[in-house]
Design an enzyme around this catalytic site. Structure first.
Site, PDB file in Angstrom:
ATOM      1  N   GLY A   1       0.836  -1.200   0.000  1.00 17.55           N
ATOM      2  CA  GLY A   1       0.000   0.000   0.000  1.00 17.55           C
ATOM      3  C   GLY A   1       0.869   1.247   0.000  1.00 17.55           C
ATOM      4  O   GLY A   1       2.100   1.164   0.146  1.00 17.55           O
TER       5      GLY A   1
ATOM      6  N   SER B   1       2.682   4.761   1.053  1.00 19.61           N
ATOM      7  CA  SER B   1       3.368   5.195   2.259  1.00 19.61           C
ATOM      8  C   SER B   1       2.336   5.822   3.194  1.00 19.61           C
ATOM      9  O   SER B   1       1.456   6.561   2.736  1.00 19.61           O
ATOM     10  CB  SER B   1       4.447   6.225   1.883  1.00 19.61           C
ATOM     11  OG  SER B   1       5.149   6.630   3.027  1.00 19.61           O
TER      12      SER B   1
ATOM     13  N   GLY C   1      -0.517   2.497   6.517  1.00 17.02           N
ATOM     14  CA  GLY C   1      -0.641   1.771   7.784  1.00 17.02           C
ATOM     15  C   GLY C   1       0.032   0.405   7.794  1.00 17.02           C
ATOM     16  O   GLY C   1      -0.179  -0.387   8.717  1.00 17.02           O
ATOM     17  N   LYS C   2       0.870   0.128   6.804  1.00 20.37           N
ATOM     18  CA  LYS C   2       1.503  -1.195   6.704  1.00 20.37           C
ATOM     19  C   LYS C   2       2.340  -1.533   7.940  1.00 20.37           C
ATOM     20  O   LYS C   2       2.171  -2.602   8.531  1.00 20.37           O
ATOM     21  CB  LYS C   2       2.403  -1.271   5.448  1.00 20.37           C
ATOM     22  CG  LYS C   2       1.663  -1.033   4.150  1.00 20.37           C
ATOM     23  CD  LYS C   2       2.589  -1.078   2.954  1.00 20.37           C
ATOM     24  CE  LYS C   2       3.673  -0.032   2.977  1.00 20.37           C
ATOM     25  NZ  LYS C   2       3.200   1.377   2.954  1.00 20.37           N
ATOM     26  N   SER C   3       3.249  -0.638   8.317  1.00 22.63           N
ATOM     27  CA  SER C   3       4.133  -0.924   9.459  1.00 22.63           C
ATOM     28  C   SER C   3       3.333  -1.055  10.746  1.00 22.63           C
ATOM     29  O   SER C   3       3.582  -1.953  11.563  1.00 22.63           O
ATOM     30  CB  SER C   3       5.149   0.196   9.650  1.00 22.63           C
ATOM     31  OG  SER C   3       6.136   0.115   8.693  1.00 22.63           O
TER      32      SER C   3
ATOM     33  N   SER D   1       5.863  -1.922  -2.194  1.00 24.56           N
ATOM     34  CA  SER D   1       5.806  -2.883  -3.322  1.00 24.56           C
ATOM     35  C   SER D   1       4.746  -2.462  -4.351  1.00 24.56           C
ATOM     36  O   SER D   1       3.719  -3.128  -4.493  1.00 24.56           O
ATOM     37  CB  SER D   1       5.585  -4.313  -2.815  1.00 24.56           C
ATOM     38  OG  SER D   1       4.559  -4.429  -1.873  1.00 24.56           O
TER      39      SER D   1
HETATM   40  P1  ADP Z   1       3.293   2.723   6.264  1.00 28.45           P
HETATM   41  O1  ADP Z   1       4.087   1.621   6.915  1.00 28.45           O
HETATM   42  O2  ADP Z   1       2.232   2.209   5.337  1.00 28.45           O
HETATM   43  O3  ADP Z   1       4.158   3.762   5.617  1.00 28.45           O
HETATM   44  P2  ADP Z   1       2.748   3.624   8.968  1.00 28.45           P
HETATM   45  O4  ADP Z   1       2.197   2.442   9.662  1.00 28.45           O
HETATM   46  O5  ADP Z   1       4.204   3.965   9.186  1.00 28.45           O
HETATM   47  O6  ADP Z   1       2.448   3.490   7.402  1.00 28.45           O
HETATM   48  O7  ADP Z   1       1.916   4.913   9.308  1.00 28.45           O
HETATM   49  C1  ADP Z   1       0.506   4.919   9.293  1.00 28.45           C
HETATM   50  C2  ADP Z   1      -0.048   6.033  10.169  1.00 28.45           C
HETATM   51  O8  ADP Z   1      -1.467   5.973  10.142  1.00 28.45           O
HETATM   52  C3  ADP Z   1       0.384   5.890  11.615  1.00 28.45           C
HETATM   53  O9  ADP Z   1       0.627   7.177  12.133  1.00 28.45           O
HETATM   54  C4  ADP Z   1      -0.854   5.247  12.269  1.00 28.45           C
HETATM   55  O10 ADP Z   1      -0.983   5.594  13.628  1.00 28.45           O
HETATM   56  C5  ADP Z   1      -2.005   5.870  11.464  1.00 28.45           C
HETATM   57  N1  ADP Z   1      -3.237   5.053  11.442  1.00 28.45           N
HETATM   58  C6  ADP Z   1      -4.469   5.509  11.696  1.00 28.45           C
HETATM   59  N2  ADP Z   1      -5.389   4.532  11.602  1.00 28.45           N
HETATM   60  C7  ADP Z   1      -4.734   3.416  11.278  1.00 28.45           C
HETATM   61  C8  ADP Z   1      -5.155   2.067  11.051  1.00 28.45           C
HETATM   62  N3  ADP Z   1      -6.427   1.680  11.139  1.00 28.45           N
HETATM   63  N4  ADP Z   1      -4.214   1.172  10.723  1.00 28.45           N
HETATM   64  C9  ADP Z   1      -2.916   1.544  10.611  1.00 28.45           C
HETATM   65  N5  ADP Z   1      -2.461   2.797  10.814  1.00 28.45           N
HETATM   66  C10 ADP Z   1      -3.353   3.745  11.161  1.00 28.45           C
END
Ligand code: ADP
Length: 202
Positions: free
Chosen positions: A35, A37, A40-42, A109
């Protein structure tokens, strides 16, 4: 004196990945979060790993930023660099799956062909593609690492969603909308799916 090779018989290892996994109440799998950036992946990968660990499962997390600090630090964000990044991660994920683990990965990805390459490395049913979805505007507003701001300012080139494409999965096993569901709800959806598919056996 008898040589060692006459004294000791070679035993083929008979333990399979499935047996190693079953001892942990699981079947080997690669849960592949893809997905934009900040979609919410990490966050989900870490929360899922924690939930699985608490239930006594054996997991390993491969995270995009961390892998680019080590194994893949020589690769750039060009299409070729991204492809090689995913290829290496796929091979590493396969090794861990062969050890019976549930591998959780968090990589943008963006290309369908790269994700398909990893799917084809693994056994049928082992690859679980999870599209972690949130609209670009939501991701850009979240911007936890300030990357969208930098990409908009032209400080980062080839940023997915801004000046590089994201190819939406057409056949993801799961689509999770993080703009509509909180983290706990997303994790429950994932756990239910893994149980339904007998990846979690307890
Ligand atoms: P990615 O790894 O895709 O770049 P991150 O997980 O680093 O994304 O960041 C996602 C952001 O969105 C975080 O600040 C997280 O707290 C917020 N967020 C809000 N709602 C959700 C949810 N339902 N699932 C995952 N992240 C969420």
């Amino acid at each position: 004196m008898t040589q060692q090779k006459d004294t000791f018989t070679w035993h083929n290892t008979v333990l399979t990945a499935e047996q190693r996994a079953e001892a942990k109440g699981q079947r080997p799998a690669v849960i592949w979060f893809t997905g934009l950036s900040a979609s919410g992946k990490s966050t989900l990968a870490n929360a899922l790993e924690h939930a699985l660990f608490e239930r006594g499962h054996h997991t390993f997390l491969l995270d995009g930023d961390n892998v680019r600090h080590g194994l893949n630090k020589d690769l750039d964000l060009s299409p070729e660099g991204r492809q090689e990044n995913i290829r290496r991660i796929g091979e590493v994920a396969k090794l861990f799956a062969d050890a019976g683990l549930i591998v959780v990965t968090a990589f943008i990805s963006p290309y369908r062909s790269d994700r398909r390459m990893v799917r084809e490395l693994l056994k049928p049913g082992e690859f679980v593609e999870v599209h972690v979805h949130a609209p670009l505007e939501v991701c850009e507003k979240r911007d936890p690492k300030g990357l969208y701001a930098k990409a908009r300012a032209g400080e980062i080139k080839g940023f997915t969603g801004i000046d590089a494409p994201y190819e939406v999965p057409e056949h993801a096993e799961l689509v999770i909308d993080t703009s509509k569901n909180d983290v706990a709800t997303c994790i429950q959806t994932l756990l239910d799916y893994l149980r339904e598919k007998n990846i979690l056996l307890r």
